[in-house]
Design an enzyme around this catalytic site. Sequence first.
Site, PDB file in Angstrom:
ATOM      1  N   GLU A 103       0.843  -1.121  -0.256  1.00 10.99           N
ATOM      2  CA  GLU A 103      -0.010  -0.088  -0.155  1.00 10.99           C
ATOM      3  C   GLU A 103       0.887   1.328  -0.103  1.00 10.99           C
ATOM      4  OE1 GLU A 103      -1.985   1.044   3.737  1.00 10.99           O
ATOM      5  OE2 GLU A 103      -1.477  -0.722   4.511  1.00 10.99           O
ATOM      6  N   CYS A 129      -3.425 -12.529 -15.156  1.00  8.66           N
ATOM      7  CA  CYS A 129      -3.309 -12.026 -16.374  1.00  8.66           C
ATOM      8  C   CYS A 129      -4.750 -11.389 -16.764  1.00  8.66           C
ATOM      9  CB  CYS A 129      -2.866 -13.195 -17.503  1.00  8.66           C
ATOM     10  SG  CYS A 129      -1.133 -13.545 -16.905  1.00  8.66           S
TER      11      CYS A 129
END
Length: 340
Positions: A103, A129
């Site tokens: 983060e 993906c």
Amino acid sequence: MAGNATTRFSNVSLLSVASVLPSRVTTSDDIEDRLTDALARLRLKPGLLRRVAGVNERRNWAPGESSDEATITAGTKALAEAGVAAGEVGLLINTSVTRKHLEPSVAVRLHHGLGLPTSAINFDVANACLGFVNGMSLAAGMIESGQIRYAIVVNGEDADEIQVNTINRLVNSNADRDGFMSEFASLTLGSGSAAAVLGRTDEHPEGHRLLGGVTRAATQFHELCVGSVDGMFTDAKALLKGGLNLVVSAWKEAAPEWKWSGMDRYITHQVSSVHTTSIVKAAKLDPERVPVTYDRYGNVGPASIPITLAEQQSSLKRGDRVLLMGVGSGLNTAMMELAW
């Protein structure tokens, strides 16, 4: 319970797609030279990456380049090509697998770099993906609902760290052939960035309509491909079998409604020659309509589809039907149709 999830859009168009590639080319011979001791110990012949995966080279970021900066460049380019000002964007979705930290989100850096307004929603979507296609679908839903007018979906991948870690481990370990091949997929990865801008069809008749598509999950296979910056470990045979069955089942169920057998172009996620050939045969596609980039760029994760689409757009003409197809570790598959 088996079955596809189906989504349709009536007023969303792709306005532009752009990509930025690293300047440093890493050939498969370069990687195998660094693996000389491991290949000799395992009695594996040189040229393995070219023979097995069809990957001749891939790109890596050179000194002074980064996936974040390249993604900002790709986004700026896509906005300019779409004729959309940064201040008009209501949503940014980052779909990268690559992240330097947990983060804050990667999206916040890109939001700042692109100069988007404080009113622009921004967040990360991670789904291996399939992230870019999922991001396009989420953005399209928000445009269709009237929540936003314009969205930009972005992706930037950096395969350098995982490849360096993988090569060092393979050279310095006593792994057998099975252990080596479980990390083989990491050696096929490449780096790159891409961006796409979406907007309302009624405001942009020149755009390329998103018609919708299907998704399907086979999450019982969630342990077949597990990766981090330390390495990616894959049961290649089981992953190929599970992924192929997932795609074929989704394809067959979608066929009566979507009629995708006659598309003008199939833009598939670029994994390897084995995966592409298997999907072409299983779905009975015309290989001439399935462009490949894995031989030059390797597997660039979620960026593979938009990078390939960006390369193909100059050869597409008005009225062409284009199908985006992908499989993501986990396993999930998604197919999305565009009316060019």
